[in-house]
Design an enzyme around this catalytic site. Structure first.
Site, PDB file in Angstrom:
ATOM      1  N   ARG A   1      12.941  21.183   3.164  1.00  0.00           N
ATOM      2  CA  ARG A   1      13.117  22.319   2.251  1.00  0.00           C
ATOM      3  C   ARG A   1      14.423  22.194   1.462  1.00  0.00           C
ATOM      4  NH1 ARG A   1       9.631  26.237   2.351  1.00  0.00           N
ATOM      5  NH2 ARG A   1      11.083  27.897   1.804  1.00  0.00           N
TER       6      ARG A   1
ATOM      7  N   HIS B   1       4.792  21.897  -2.560  1.00  0.00           N
ATOM      8  CA  HIS B   1       4.863  22.943  -1.534  1.00  0.00           C
ATOM      9  C   HIS B   1       5.468  22.309  -0.293  1.00  0.00           C
ATOM     10  CE1 HIS B   1       3.727  26.057   1.313  1.00  0.00           C
ATOM     11  NE2 HIS B   1       3.293  25.071   2.090  1.00  0.00           N
TER      12      HIS B   1
ATOM     13  N   PHE C   1      -1.626  37.806  -9.090  1.00  0.00           N
ATOM     14  CA  PHE C   1      -1.296  36.488  -8.547  1.00  0.00           C
ATOM     15  C   PHE C   1      -2.559  35.756  -8.113  1.00  0.00           C
ATOM     16  CE2 PHE C   1      -0.377  33.384  -5.300  1.00  0.00           C
ATOM     17  CZ  PHE C   1       0.582  32.627  -5.933  1.00  0.00           C
TER      18      PHE C   1
END
Length: 163
Positions: free
Chosen positions: A91, A131, A61
């Site tokens: 969110r 994000h 990653f």
């Protein structure tokens, strides 16, 4: 009372010119823009931001994150909303991390075109546009990473007063 959230427009949102439609979605859901930044991402910045994921998923990653983000532009944006749940509301509006599993009506569900499955097959990070901070603790940590010290101090003091 108002609460705050940090969203970050990822390179795929900038490259596909989706910043304006994404911000419009937040404004339509009663968020206000408090501050917009613009960063050319370094290896250190992205590895610090994703340190918890690198710790969980390992070296593969780490390499994918550097390839996906280092040297590219990202836009951190501090948003506010009346009430106590800007993070939860943001969110929910953003949708599931995997765009293929995000509900219709969410940003990733409507605008996302990638999936974890495709990203895994191609050994790369998933392009999921944005994000979104997941807690006040993460918000404070991320503000310190993505904004100048004076901006961090201003918003950190506001957030801590509200807690």
């Amino acid at each position: 009372m108002k609460s705050y959230v940090l969203i970050i427009m990822k390179p795929d949102a900038l490259e596909t010119e989706l910043v304006e439609p994404i911000i419009k979605r937040f404004i339509e859901h009663d968020f206000r823009i408090e501050m917009i930044g613009y960063k050319s991402v370094s290896d250190d910045l992205i590895l610090t931001h994703y340190a918890h994921v690198v710790e969980k998923l390992g070296e593969s990653f780490k390499k994918m994150a550097i390839t996906a983000f280092a040297g590219k532009a990202m836009m951190p944006i501090i948003l506010s909303q009346d009430g106590e749940n800007a993070i939860g509301n943001a969110r929910e509006l953003t949708g599931a991390t995997d765009p293929a599993r995000a509900e219709p009506g969410t940003i990733r569900g409507d605008l996302g075109t990638d999936s974890f499955d495709n990203a895994d097959r191609e050994a790369r990070c998933c392009n999921n546009l944005i994000h979104c901070s997941d807690s006040n603790e993460a918000l404070l940590t991320e503000l310190k990473l993505w904004f100048a010290p004076e901006t961090y101090q201003l918003f950190a003091s506001l957030i801590q007063v509200l807690n």
